[in-house]
Write an enzyme that holds these catalytic residues in place. Structure first.
Site, PDB file in Angstrom:
ATOM      1  N   GLY A  30      14.205 -25.150 -14.256  1.00 51.63           N
ATOM      2  CA  GLY A  30      15.301 -25.166 -13.299  1.00 51.63           C
ATOM      3  C   GLY A  30      15.352 -23.882 -12.497  1.00 51.63           C
ATOM      4  O   GLY A  30      14.397 -23.100 -12.488  1.00 51.63           O
TER       5      GLY A  30
ATOM      6  N   SER B 279      16.722 -29.745 -14.538  1.00 54.35           N
ATOM      7  CA  SER B 279      17.705 -29.166 -13.623  1.00 54.35           C
ATOM      8  C   SER B 279      17.231 -29.235 -12.166  1.00 54.35           C
ATOM      9  O   SER B 279      17.123 -30.315 -11.612  1.00 54.35           O
ATOM     10  CB  SER B 279      17.981 -27.721 -14.056  1.00 54.35           C
ATOM     11  OG  SER B 279      19.129 -27.222 -13.427  1.00 54.35           O
TER      12      SER B 279
ATOM     13  N   ALA C   5      18.684 -33.327 -17.092  1.00 55.58           N
ATOM     14  CA  ALA C   5      19.519 -32.177 -17.475  1.00 55.58           C
ATOM     15  C   ALA C   5      19.832 -31.307 -16.264  1.00 55.58           C
ATOM     16  O   ALA C   5      19.560 -30.111 -16.247  1.00 55.58           O
ATOM     17  CB  ALA C   5      18.828 -31.361 -18.570  1.00 55.58           C
TER      18      ALA C   5
ATOM     19  N   LYS D  14      33.774 -28.425  -8.495  1.00 49.79           N
ATOM     20  CA  LYS D  14      33.257 -28.527  -7.138  1.00 49.79           C
ATOM     21  C   LYS D  14      31.731 -28.592  -7.136  1.00 49.79           C
ATOM     22  O   LYS D  14      31.126 -29.400  -6.431  1.00 49.79           O
ATOM     23  CB  LYS D  14      33.717 -27.331  -6.300  1.00 49.79           C
ATOM     24  CG  LYS D  14      35.169 -27.383  -5.873  1.00 49.79           C
ATOM     25  CD  LYS D  14      35.519 -26.168  -5.024  1.00 49.79           C
ATOM     26  CE  LYS D  14      36.969 -26.203  -4.590  1.00 49.79           C
ATOM     27  NZ  LYS D  14      37.334 -25.011  -3.774  1.00 49.79           N
TER      28      LYS D  14
END
Length: 242
Positions: free
Chosen positions: A34, A67, A89, A106
């Site tokens: 990620g 990610s 993930a 958010k």
């Protein structure tokens, strides 16, 4: 490795060179835990607006597209995974201190909506990618193929090149391209020495170590004026850390 700004520069350069050289496709071999969201956005934009078909291949065996890697894989015109790889993930997390609850919400809402829009554009299941963001759900290579999260599995790059032959993709400008990889020649676009160095020091652990050494060096210099060496080393490490 981690998705950091130098990776965005590297991928954008690779796509641009493939376009300028008139290559048939650009293949990105991906293996990442990620990285940064803003860097991921730049990479996804580069892929989705490319004037050449972009294939993302999660490899080698045992690699992952976790990610940020999930966003990049889903955004490809064609995506493939090697056996024993995984994807998912993709729940956003903060670096360092804990993110306030409203900011976390958010970030999650934005990321979920963004990856759903990418999946819809590429004809993939938006509910699955949304689950990867909201619930950190992950998928094996076989699960990803079965659920049409990615297009196919491939043992190696030659298998990818073979399986994309004859497939048709639509580019951002609306032009439809039929991929022809008969007698294709693979041209490797490696990172430059500068990019490799920047990628190495951009790793969070390396940056933290550099910052620690910088602190020790500068504190030693302030405590013992005139030593010079600790101050110089500390200054260099501080520069590279930033």
């Amino acid at each position: 490795g981690n998705i950091v700004p130098v990776v965005s520069d590297y991928i954008s350069r690779g796509i641009r060179e493939a376009e300028e050289n008139g290559n048939e496709v650009c293949v990105i071999e991906l293996n990442t835990p990620g990285g940064l969201l803003d860097t991921t956005e730049k990479i996804v934009r580069a892929i989705m607006n490319a004037d050449i078909p972009v294939i993302v291949y999660v490899s080698p065996h045992g690699a992952w597209a976790a990610s940020a890697g999930t966003f990049i894989t889903v955004s490809a015109h064609i995506s493939a995974m090697a056996p024993a790889t995984s994807i998912g993930a993709a729940h956003p997390v903060s670096v360092g201190e804990e993110m306030p609850e409203d900011q976390k919400k958010k970030a999650t809402e934005y990321s979920a909506a963004w990856i759903k829009s990418i999946a819809e554009q590429r004809g993939r299941d938006p509910s699955l990618v949304e689950a990867a963001v909201r619930e950190s759900k992950s998928f094996t290579a076989s699960q990803a193929v079965e659920t049409k999260l990615v297009d196919f599995m491939a043992d190696d790059l030659d298998s990818v090149i073979s399986q994309i032959n004859g497939r048709q993709v639509t580019l951002a400008n609306g032009r439809q391209v039929t991929i022809n990889t008969d007698d294709a020649k693979i041209v490797n676009g490696e990172m430059t020495a500068v990019e490799k160095f920047l990628h190495m020091i951009s790793h969070p652990n390396v940056a933290y170590i550099l910052l620690s050494i910088a602190s020790i060096g500068l504190i030693t210099e302030v405590s013992n004026p005139g030593l010079i060496f600790p101050g110089v080393i500390g200054g260099i490490c501080l520069f590279f850390a930033f």
